[in-house]
Design an enzyme around this catalytic site. Structure first.
Site, mmCIF file in Angstrom:
data_model
loop_
_atom_site.group_PDB
_atom_site.id
_atom_site.type_symbol
_atom_site.label_atom_id
_atom_site.label_comp_id
_atom_site.label_asym_id
_atom_site.label_seq_id
_atom_site.Cartn_x
_atom_site.Cartn_y
_atom_site.Cartn_z
ATOM 1 N N HIS A 138 8.569 5.416 3.548
ATOM 2 C CA HIS A 138 8.091 4.795 4.785
ATOM 3 C C HIS A 138 8.420 5.789 5.898
ATOM 4 C CE1 HIS A 138 7.796 0.464 3.323
ATOM 5 N NE2 HIS A 138 8.438 1.063 2.326
ATOM 6 N N LYS A 219 -2.277 2.954 -0.858
ATOM 7 C CA LYS A 219 -1.204 2.002 -1.162
ATOM 8 C C LYS A 219 -1.685 0.565 -0.979
ATOM 9 C CE LYS A 219 2.784 0.058 -1.792
ATOM 10 N NZ LYS A 219 3.874 0.146 -0.824
ATOM 11 N N HIS A 322 10.999 -7.062 5.938
ATOM 12 C CA HIS A 322 9.724 -7.780 5.855
ATOM 13 C C HIS A 322 9.542 -8.780 6.992
ATOM 14 C CE1 HIS A 322 8.299 -5.894 2.237
ATOM 15 N NE2 HIS A 322 9.543 -5.930 1.807
#
Length: 568
Positions: A138, A219, A322
């Site tokens: 990331h 992705k 998240h």
């Protein structure tokens, strides 16, 4: 007449040779030198009164006559393909030859020529590995790159645009505009980079434009909706344009279960991220996909290895990564469904069996970017302690286990992402992206990292000292600056972007190389990590079985390559 010296004296002077054994860091892993490509009595070594002098080990040959740019002498190569000693010749930023270095006018058997224009790196007593590849990044902040490089990683692949909330959760650089800006940003960093586009779409146009813009892969992430339709669309585009697809499946099983996802994949090649499931994926049995022939399963490093602290730290990580809220019961339940000590324990064993093929970081999004290599070797150590020697081992060493584990962060991610023709192993013709280690610090702190044949970082002492003096720590070197940076590192892009002249279009200073051969591969192509057990997961107890055998192990309370190596 030939002279004889003791093994210890020889090893101290020229490094270990065939039959010698050494320990990796403070682990329980022991490697043994399998063969030696140098010639006894004709070894080359640099220094006062040593061999590499004019008319002795150094010839008169120019670069045009075949002399090397750099020679690494007497290195112990640790690679998936074997553990052996050799001299390594570098030219034009690539590995030109592995064999015996010296002066062919005065020495027999020389196939690596040292000339007046040749630099020497002393590999005696050092371990040489391929630079690592982290395939789950990331790109949340640019400072990650320094931590990764100084740990021994030379290629980073993933997605993101900085600390945007999409990037904090998903490894995607969405859309042509963002891909272009990230390709331009890549020019600033002394490391190989590759970017993933967003793969979640039900129609192909939005995916095709990202591949043409320079995405090296796509992705699929559940936070963007990894539905069967999105999976099928993404893989169809990937097959047509030869890019890899990485998948983070549906933890909540909203759009189907693991069987539905496998049906949507339809036997096509795919790289499954954090296949154990703590990082995300069909709860509780995403781990089943390690038995599929077309799936390349990988782990992220927060669950590797299973320790006394693993489960406890994961809940907080999930809530942050998240964008979840502790005050919402459904968010807490979502997080708790992903943390299962039973599947985490099984993950270690499946790695040791060669059923999991790749280890990566999941940087700042439940993973530690500077610990891919360290945690790989901690896991190998844990498995030796808990499971003993592998049945495949021969001799009093752990060579097979060590070769299996180094493949997980070198050759296997490179194969998975179409880069293995350039990186991933210590092999003639490949880029000279190499890492030198002192055995006592192996897996924790590299001595030196080369990128495209030039030193980009190394352990270095006080710059004001009369000699390099303590304290030593890893610092950037000349290969990390100016035009040398652009000549040493590369950016990997799709074939479509390369053919479209992406470098010229975006005025990139780094060279670009195209990925290739990402489709039609699978588990069988993973070096030393191609095992395909039939996995069963009890939906109530989360007990994991492989070919009917229960997989379980205890968490370790203490690990090697840990605090004693990182006092400063």
């Amino acid at each position: 007449m030939p002279a004889s010296i003791s093994r210890s004296t020889y090893a101290a002077m020229f490094g270990p040779t065939t039959g010698d054994r050494l320990r990796l860091g403070d682990t329980d892993l022991i490697i043994e030198v399998e063969r030696d490509l140098t010639t006894y009595g004709e070894e080359v070594k640099f220094g006062g009164g040593k061999v590499i002098r004019d008319g002795m080990g150094q010839s008169q040959r120019t670069r045009a006559d075949g002399a090397m740019d750099t020679v690494i002498t007497n290195a112990l190569i640790l690679d998936w393909s074997g553990i052996y000693k050799a001299d390594v010749g570098l030219r034009d930023g690539r590995i030109a030859k592995i064999g015996k270095a010296g002066n062919p006018d005065t020495q027999p058997g020389v196939d690596i020529v040292i000339g007046p224009g040749t630099e020497i790196i002393a590999g005696e007593g050092r371990i040489l590995t391929a630079g690592g590849m982290d395939a789950h990044i990331h790109f949340i902040c640019p400072q990650q790159i320094e931590d990764s490089l100084h740990s021994g990683i030379t290629t980073m692949l993933g997605g993101g645009t900085g600390p945007a909330h999409g990037t904090l959760a998903t490894t995607c650089t969405p859309g042509p505009w963002h891909i272009g800006r990230m390709l331009q940003a890549a020019d600033a960093f002394p490391i190989n980079l590759a970017f993933a586009g967003k793969g979640n779409a039900s129609l192909p146009a939005g995916l095709e434009e990202q591949v043409r813009a320079g995405a090296s892969c796509l992705k699929l992430h559940e936070d963007w909706g990894t539905t069967p339709a999105a999976i099928d669309c993404c893989l169809t585009v990937a097959d047509a344009m030869d890019v890899q697809v990485m998948i983070h499946t549906d933890t909540l099983n909203e759009s189907g279960f693991v069987e539905n996802t496998l049906a949507a994949i339809g036997g096509r090649t795919i790289h499954a991220f954090h296949t154990e499931g703590a990082g995300g994926g069909h709860a509780p049995d995403i781990i089943k996909v390690v038995g599929a022939a077309n799936v390349i399963p990988s782990s992220t490093n927060p669950t590797m290895p299973y320790t006394a602290n693993t489960v406890e730290e994961h809940l907080d990580m999930l809530m942050v990564c998240h964008h979840l809220d502790r005050s919402i019961p459904e968010d807490v339940a979502f997080a708790e469904s992903r943390i299962r000590k039973e599947t985490i324990a099984a993950e270690d064993i499946l790695h040791d069996m060669g059923a999991f093929s790749v280890i990566s970081s999941d940087s700042q999004a439940m993973g530690r970017v500077g610990e891919v290599i360290t945690r790989t070797w901690q896991t190998a150590h844990k498995m030796k302690v808990q499971r003993g020697r592998l049945a495949e081992e021969t001799g009093a060493n752990d060579n097979m286990r060590v070769r299996r584990y180094i493949a997980k962060y070198t050759i296997n991610p490179a194969i998975a992402h179409g880069l293995s023709h350039h990186i991933g192993s210590v092999e003639e013709g490949k880029r000279a992206d190499l890492v030198l280690w002192t055995p006592a610090f192996f897996g924790a702190k590299p001595d030196m990292v080369l990128l495209g044949g030039m030193i980009v970082c190394a352990q270095m002492g006080d710059p004001n000292g009369s000699i390099p003096a303590q304290p030593f720590y890893s610092r950037p070197m000349f290969g990390a600056f100016g035009g040398a940076l652009h000549a040493s590192a590369v950016t990997f892009v799709s074939q479509a972007a390369q053919a479209d002249g992406v470098g010229e279009r975006l005025r990139l200073q780094k060279g670009t190389l195209a990925v290739e051969g990402t489709r039609g591969i699978g588990k069988a192509d993973m070096k030393l990590n191609a095992h395909r057990p039939a996995i069963e997961v009890n939906p109530e107890t989360y007990e994991v079985r492989a070919d009917g055998e229960i997989l379980t192990c205890q968490p370790l309370a203490e690990l090697p390559l840990a605090q004693r190596y990182f006092l400063y």
